[in-house]
Motif scaffolding. Structure first.
Motif, PDB file in Angstrom:
ATOM      1  N   GLY A 184      -6.521   7.574  -9.091  1.00 41.86           N
ATOM      2  CA  GLY A 184      -7.234   7.126 -10.283  1.00 41.86           C
ATOM      3  C   GLY A 184      -6.686   5.828 -10.824  1.00 41.86           C
ATOM      4  O   GLY A 184      -7.437   4.957 -11.273  1.00 41.86           O
ATOM      5  N   ARG A 185      -5.357   5.679 -10.769  1.00 41.20           N
ATOM      6  CA  ARG A 185      -4.716   4.456 -11.270  1.00 41.20           C
ATOM      7  C   ARG A 185      -4.841   3.302 -10.275  1.00 41.20           C
ATOM      8  O   ARG A 185      -4.928   2.146 -10.674  1.00 41.20           O
ATOM      9  CB  ARG A 185      -3.232   4.722 -11.552  1.00 41.20           C
ATOM     10  N   HIS A 186      -4.798   3.631  -8.986  1.00 43.29           N
ATOM     11  CA  HIS A 186      -4.799   2.591  -7.951  1.00 43.29           C
ATOM     12  C   HIS A 186      -5.775   2.967  -6.833  1.00 43.29           C
ATOM     13  O   HIS A 186      -5.357   3.238  -5.692  1.00 43.29           O
ATOM     14  CB  HIS A 186      -3.391   2.424  -7.370  1.00 43.29           C
ATOM     15  N   PRO A 187      -7.066   2.975  -7.115  1.00 46.10           N
ATOM     16  CA  PRO A 187      -8.044   3.388  -6.097  1.00 46.10           C
ATOM     17  C   PRO A 187      -8.086   2.463  -4.882  1.00 46.10           C
ATOM     18  O   PRO A 187      -8.574   2.858  -3.821  1.00 46.10           O
ATOM     19  CB  PRO A 187      -9.373   3.362  -6.859  1.00 46.10           C
ATOM     20  N   GLU A 188      -7.568   1.266  -5.043  1.00 41.44           N
ATOM     21  CA  GLU A 188      -7.607   0.291  -3.956  1.00 41.44           C
ATOM     22  C   GLU A 188      -6.444   0.438  -2.983  1.00 41.44           C
ATOM     23  O   GLU A 188      -6.433  -0.184  -1.909  1.00 41.44           O
ATOM     24  CB  GLU A 188      -7.593  -1.133  -4.537  1.00 41.44           C
ATOM     25  N   LEU A 189      -5.458   1.278  -3.331  1.00 40.55           N
ATOM     26  CA  LEU A 189      -4.254   1.393  -2.509  1.00 40.55           C
ATOM     27  C   LEU A 189      -4.273   2.658  -1.651  1.00 40.55           C
ATOM     28  O   LEU A 189      -4.818   3.692  -2.060  1.00 40.55           O
ATOM     29  CB  LEU A 189      -3.013   1.419  -3.404  1.00 40.55           C
ATOM     30  N   PRO A 190      -3.655   2.604  -0.465  1.00 39.77           N
ATOM     31  CA  PRO A 190      -3.561   3.795   0.375  1.00 39.77           C
ATOM     32  C   PRO A 190      -2.645   4.845  -0.248  1.00 39.77           C
ATOM     33  O   PRO A 190      -1.669   4.500  -0.934  1.00 39.77           O
ATOM     34  CB  PRO A 190      -2.983   3.268   1.687  1.00 39.77           C
ATOM     35  N   LEU A 191      -2.959   6.103   0.001  1.00 38.85           N
ATOM     36  CA  LEU A 191      -2.181   7.217  -0.531  1.00 38.85           C
ATOM     37  C   LEU A 191      -1.377   7.882   0.576  1.00 38.85           C
ATOM     38  O   LEU A 191      -1.935   8.284   1.599  1.00 38.85           O
ATOM     39  CB  LEU A 191      -3.122   8.244  -1.176  1.00 38.85           C
TER      40      LEU A 191
END
Length: 207
Positions: A92-99
């Protein structure tokens, strides 16, 4: 900074930490068994998070249900829903980053189960996966690449135990064993941090 996560049975207490510089990814790091002293303050959990943060990851350590301020009580299986809630905070905070998802001991089983059902998980880090207690065969179904880091003198599972339960290790899962280390990596915790850092750095170079 301390954060409150909206968990499935109430709030979960977490510690969200940002890297220096532009973030390269996000990672939840799950702690060992709640009934045996596991919490977000566990040394291995802290070291794994630090290794990832040094490489640019936003990390979220959190307490499973019933642990040190987190609502609910230990279940043993539903903690995967807690991990999913924590992962949702990061996406939610960083939708553009891989998890990425990482876990130590009990936490490693939980994140492996989460990765099986969550296609947004890019990589898995399984530290001291208790393969002598739980059948590791399901790890063959993991589509994500990852690291399995085991201790050579771990009564809860060594590389030999893993191979008995999983004779053919998928090529995208890297197995590393720290010789003579027990389940708690006593005296060898820096080696855990180094192994995670080395694996993650190599993975980032492949992007």
């Amino acid at each position: 900074m301390q954060v409150e996560i909206a968990g499935p049975v109430g709030k979960l207490i977490g510690e969200l930490e940002e890297p220096q510089g532009a973030p390269q990814g996000t990672a939840i790091v799950c702690h060992p068994h709640p009934l045996h002293g596991g919490s977000l303050r566990n040394t291995i959990v802290v070291r794994v998070a630090r290794a990832l943060r040094e490489l640019g990851f936003v990390t979220l350590r959190f307490n499973f249900r019933g642990v040190e301020g987190s609502a609910g009580k230990h279940d043993g299986a539903q903690e995967v829903e807690d991990a999913a809630a924590a992962a949702a905070v990061l996406t939610g905070r960083h939708p553009e980053l891989p998890l990425w998802v990482a876990g130590y001991s009990f936490g490693s089983r939980i994140v492996a189960e989460l990765a099986l059902r969550d296609e947004t998980v890019e990589r898995v880090l399984l530290i001291a996966f208790p393969c002598a207690l739980y059948d590791p065969g399901f790890l063959a179904r993991l589509r994500q690449p990852g690291l399995i880091l085991l201790a050579g003198a771990d009564g809860f599972g060594t590389a030999a135990d893993l191979r008995r339960g999983l004779p053919v290790l998928p090529a995208h899962l890297e197995l590393v064993e720290i010789p003579a280390a027990d389940h708690f990596f006593r005296g060898k915790t820096p080696l855990v941090e180094e192994a995670v850092h080395r694996y993650a750095a190599a993975a980032l170079e492949l992007r």
